[in-house]
Design a protein around this motif. Sequence first.
Motif, short mmCIF file in Angstrom:
data_model
loop_
_atom_site.label_atom_id
_atom_site.label_comp_id
_atom_site.label_asym_id
_atom_site.label_seq_id
_atom_site.Cartn_x
_atom_site.Cartn_y
_atom_site.Cartn_z
N MET A 238 0.76 -1.23 -0.03
CA MET A 238 -0.06 -0.04 -0.08
C MET A 238 0.93 1.33 0.06
SD MET A 238 -2.93 1.14 -0.34
CE MET A 238 -3.88 -0.17 -0.07
N PHE A 239 2.00 1.30 0.69
CA PHE A 239 3.07 2.41 0.63
C PHE A 239 3.53 2.56 -0.67
CE2 PHE A 239 7.46 4.29 1.39
CZ PHE A 239 6.82 5.36 2.28
N THR A 240 3.70 1.54 -1.43
CA THR A 240 4.06 1.84 -2.97
C THR A 240 2.99 2.28 -3.65
OG1 THR A 240 5.78 -0.17 -2.55
CG2 THR A 240 4.97 0.49 -4.89
N PHE A 241 1.93 1.79 -3.68
CA PHE A 241 0.61 2.52 -4.34
C PHE A 241 0.54 3.87 -3.91
CE2 PHE A 241 -3.93 3.72 -4.09
CZ PHE A 241 -4.16 3.59 -5.23
N ASN A 242 0.63 4.13 -2.67
CA ASN A 242 0.31 5.56 -2.26
C ASN A 242 1.57 6.66 -2.85
OD1 ASN A 242 -2.00 5.14 -0.64
ND2 ASN A 242 -1.02 5.17 1.12
N ASN A 243 2.76 5.81 -2.82
CA ASN A 243 3.87 6.78 -3.46
C ASN A 243 3.66 7.18 -5.03
OD1 ASN A 243 5.55 7.21 -1.35
ND2 ASN A 243 6.95 5.78 -1.92
N LYS A 244 2.91 6.18 -5.54
CA LYS A 244 2.59 6.50 -7.19
C LYS A 244 1.59 7.49 -7.05
CE LYS A 244 4.19 1.92 -8.81
NZ LYS A 244 5.31 2.13 -9.70
N VAL A 245 0.76 7.45 -6.49
CA VAL A 245 -0.24 8.58 -6.11
C VAL A 245 0.11 9.72 -6.01
CG1 VAL A 245 -2.60 9.36 -5.13
CG2 VAL A 245 -2.29 6.91 -5.57
N ASP A 246 1.18 9.84 -4.93
CA ASP A 246 1.65 10.90 -4.63
C ASP A 246 2.71 11.42 -5.79
OD1 ASP A 246 3.15 12.89 -2.34
OD2 ASP A 246 4.71 11.90 -3.45
N LYS A 247 3.22 10.71 -6.24
CA LYS A 247 4.18 11.09 -7.44
C LYS A 247 3.51 11.75 -8.64
CE LYS A 247 7.87 9.42 -10.63
NZ LYS A 247 8.82 8.19 -11.12
N TYR A 248 2.39 11.11 -8.85
CA TYR A 248 1.76 11.48 -10.21
C TYR A 248 0.34 12.23 -10.07
CZ TYR A 248 4.71 7.97 -12.42
OH TYR A 248 5.88 7.25 -12.95
N VAL A 249 -0.13 12.43 -8.73
CA VAL A 249 -1.22 13.25 -8.58
C VAL A 249 -1.19 14.30 -7.46
CG1 VAL A 249 -3.74 13.04 -7.68
CG2 VAL A 249 -2.73 11.36 -9.16
N LEU A 250 -0.78 13.77 -6.24
CA LEU A 250 -0.82 14.80 -5.09
C LEU A 250 0.18 15.88 -5.30
CD1 LEU A 250 -1.55 12.55 -2.08
CD2 LEU A 250 -2.98 13.76 -3.38
N ARG A 251 1.65 15.30 -5.53
CA ARG A 251 2.64 16.30 -5.58
C ARG A 251 2.72 17.27 -6.65
NH1 ARG A 251 8.61 13.47 -4.41
NH2 ARG A 251 7.08 12.62 -3.05
N PRO A 252 2.34 16.90 -8.03
CA PRO A 252 1.97 17.90 -8.93
C PRO A 252 0.90 19.00 -8.61
CG PRO A 252 2.15 15.75 -9.87
CD PRO A 252 2.14 15.33 -8.32
#
Length: 258
Positions: free
Chosen positions: A44-58
């Motif tokens: 789940m941490f890996t999944f959240n990181n992808k959401v973070d990288k491509y959605v939340l952080r931008p």
Amino acid sequence: MLNKFSKCVAILTICGLCGCAGTKESLNKQPDEVSGLENYNRAMFTFNNKVDKYVLRPAAKGYKAVTNEYVRQRVSNFFNNIDEPISAVNHLLQGEFLNSGNNLGRFAVNTTLGIVGLFDVASSFGMEKHKTGFDETLASWCVPDGPFIILPIMGPSTPRAATGFVVDGYSSPAYWMAQESGGEDAWLVYYSASGLKYLNLYAENMSMLESLEEGSVDYYEAVKSMYLQNRKKIKTCGEEHQETPDYDFDMGDMDEDY
């Protein structure tokens, strides 16, 4: 959506509280090791990181590009003010009556003199901020924290922390205003405001998280360690919190004052 999430939190709470009972050997292990959750947590941490990288952080970077620190602090102050009644109720439940009255006083002063909470006027009057929530209330009632768990999107948590998050959300004056209005526009405003609250919070913590990721051999372990250290600040069964490094990792907390 909220009702489904509440059910998930309830299940996590039951599993977490059951998982707290164990042998002496289990007490020396990390919470997710005791419950066998580490494989799930890492996935789940890996999944959240992808959401973070491509959605939340931008989104956070875009938000920071069109705002400045002054504007973001006004947003933080506004939402901190809305949360004052939640703190007041929970201080009552914890038997801290003076702090409860202080929260109500802060809410009255900042809502009026502080222009609906945009400015923290109450602090200049000596009314210091004492934020709390249902998580801390459960801790004061000796409810165990339960195992460390990574929740979708929300990130690091425990069953008690997740339960507190949901209860505080339903206790928010903003939620009940939308509930009483009942119209689609009211709910649109509520969810938009909630999105702004957490986008603003994420934007203010983004640099710290990026630095942690860049400087960590195992980012998951670094986040878990920081989160659990921060949890030790919470008073349990009326005892003072442990002295721990001052990590500002409470993603529900916006305490800077300007």
